[in-house]
Design an enzyme around this catalytic site. Structure first.
Site, PDB file in Angstrom:
ATOM      1  CG  ASP A 129       2.238   8.404  20.126  1.00 36.91           C
ATOM      2  OD1 ASP A 129       1.767   7.255  20.251  1.00 36.91           O
ATOM      3  OD2 ASP A 129       2.024   9.320  20.933  1.00 36.91           O
ATOM      4  CG  LEU A 130      -2.278   6.938  14.127  1.00 36.72           C
ATOM      5  CD1 LEU A 130      -2.726   8.397  14.092  1.00 36.72           C
ATOM      6  CD2 LEU A 130      -2.303   6.332  12.725  1.00 36.72           C
ATOM      7  CD  GLU A 131      -1.198   7.298  22.070  1.00 37.85           C
ATOM      8  OE1 GLU A 131      -2.110   7.225  22.915  1.00 37.85           O
ATOM      9  OE2 GLU A 131      -0.036   7.659  22.349  1.00 37.85           O
ATOM     10  CD  GLU A 132      -7.049   9.966  16.802  1.00 37.67           C
ATOM     11  OE1 GLU A 132      -8.277   9.753  16.926  1.00 37.67           O
ATOM     12  OE2 GLU A 132      -6.412  10.768  17.516  1.00 37.67           O
TER      13      GLU A 132
END
Length: 426
Positions: A129-132
């Protein structure tokens, strides 16, 4: 004999001078009474229901284990035993990826550590879950693809039935500035979990409260995903929570063709049927990644907690917005009007039905713990009546939320039913 990918990993570790004691030398620590439950789940599913949990919460004893297929972000030994007894996978949280994305040495170290962790805790895979924000073609976007790819190769070699999933925004096109290599990621991952919620994170039009997941926009986002990746890897995530907004001003007879109504028209390619006049809650502006307004001004609240508010004397009756196909209600607090948009069994069933109509692999929820107004870990507010009893209304709500999932597993046969609801027949 080790597979070519494991051999490649060892060669990489050797060349990069990573200590061999980190190389997959781990003992599985499992306390299940039946030792068979310590083994990874080997069942394959035609359809998925993927649920997230908060770490350390223990309400899982009350989940509907006959419908779940995967639970994420927990490694409680009792949970693992219970899930495996029902053929349900338990997957780890990939967590902070800053170090893993910093270069090849850190990437290999991270993969080794995570694989060891998964094996040691008798888990079944991992969720990323990478939301950058990321610029298209950037180094971080490429590094993310490489990390997910290497993790998937190693896990699938060691555990052929393991699952690797990647959380993705509601649309693949510059949502919140996230521009990763979606097509390439879909080739590595078993599932892409489409976060069909928090869709007001960037509000470019009128700064007003609206649904967390307007049905037409969810549909539009899924259609966009289907241009890039096969339906067989897509899982539609829906919100099991709501947003509580404090209104700067409130208008009970506002023009709904502005703001979210305009978004609906753009999503549907025409008039969305139901636009007109209605209640509008103006918000305090809050910038987010370039957008002048955002749901950051709202408070994210569990469904069970909102039931308490809805039943209070300060709240009005629940209403239904036909434009967004979502429920909401208003209440007063300290002289201020609040507007709450949330999910219920009716709104969720429409989204599950739509996922089935589009042929998606599955549906999922953030977050399963939002069904509870009390938590042994204190994650959610302790709002249960005195004595710790759960109200009949809360029990009814829980049952309805789980029952709504059946709309995906056993959809009605009406063609384009949800398209018709939002004026989007195609």
């Amino acid at each position: 004999m080790k597979s070519k990918h494991i051999v490649f990993l060892i060669i990489q570790a050797t060349c990069l001078e990573i200590p061999f004691h980190q190389l997959l030398k781990v003992t599985r620590n499992c306390t299940c009474e039946d030792v068979k439950l310590c083994e990874p789940v080997r069942i394959t599913r035609d359809k998925e229901f993927f649920g997230f949990m908060y770490p350390f919460t223990r309400n899982f004893r009350e989940y509907n284990w006959t419908r779940l297929t995967t639970v994420a972000w927990q490694d409680d030994p009792e949970l693992v035993c219970m899930a495996h007894a029902h053929g349900v996978r338990v997957v780890a949280n990939a967590g902070d990826l800053k170090e893993a994305l910093s270069g090849p040495v850190k990437r290999v170290e991270w993969v080794l550590q995570k694989v060891n962790y998964i094996i040691a805790h008798a888990l079944d895979g991992i969720n990323f879950d990478l939301e950058e924000a990321a610029v298209p073609g950037s180094d971080v976007a490429k590094a993310y693809t490489q990390l997910v790819g290497l993790t998937a190769e190693v896990l699938h070699d060691l555990m052929p039935y393991s699952q690797v999933s990647v959380d993705v925004p509601w649309t693949p096109f510059d949502s919140d500035g996230r521009n990763y290599e979606w097509t390439e990621l879909s080739r590595h991952a078993d599932l892409l979990f489409v976060m069909g919620y928090d869709m007001q994170a960037q509000i470019w039009g009128r700064c007003i409260a609206s649904a967390n997941d307007p049905l037409a926009l969810v549909r539009n986002g899924l259609k966009q995903w289907l241009y890039l990746v096969p339906a067989s890897v897509l899982v539609l995530g829906v919100p099991w929570y709501g947003y509580d907004y404090e209104c700067v001003s409130y208008d009970g007879q506002a023009d709904l063709t502005l703001g979210v109504g305009q978004q609906m028209q753009e999503a549907c390619g025409g008039s969305p049927g139901g636009a007109g006049r209605g209640e509008v809650c103006e918000l305090h502006p809050a910038e987010f990644r370039g957008a002048p307004c955002s749901d950051l001004v709202g408070a994210q609240r569990p469904i069970a907690e909102l039931l308490q508010v809805m039943d209070s004397d300060a709240a009005g009756n629940m209403k239904w917005d036909p434009l967004q196909q979502a429920p909401y209600f208003n209440y007063a607090k300290a002289g201020k009007m609040h507007q709450v948009w949330f999910s219920n069994s009716e709104s969720l069933a429409l989204r599950y039905q739509m996922a089935a109509e589009l042929g998606l692999k599955g549906v999922g929820a953030w977050n399963l713990e939002h069904l509870f107004s009390r938590s042994e870990a204190g994650i959610t507010a302790a709002l249960a009546p005195a004595g710790g009893e759960v109200s009949p209304r809360e029990l009814q709500m829980r049952a309805g939320m789980w029952q709504a999932v059946e709309a995906f597993f056993y959809p009605r046969l009406d063609s384009n039913e949800t398209d018709a609801l939002v004026g989007c027949v195609s």
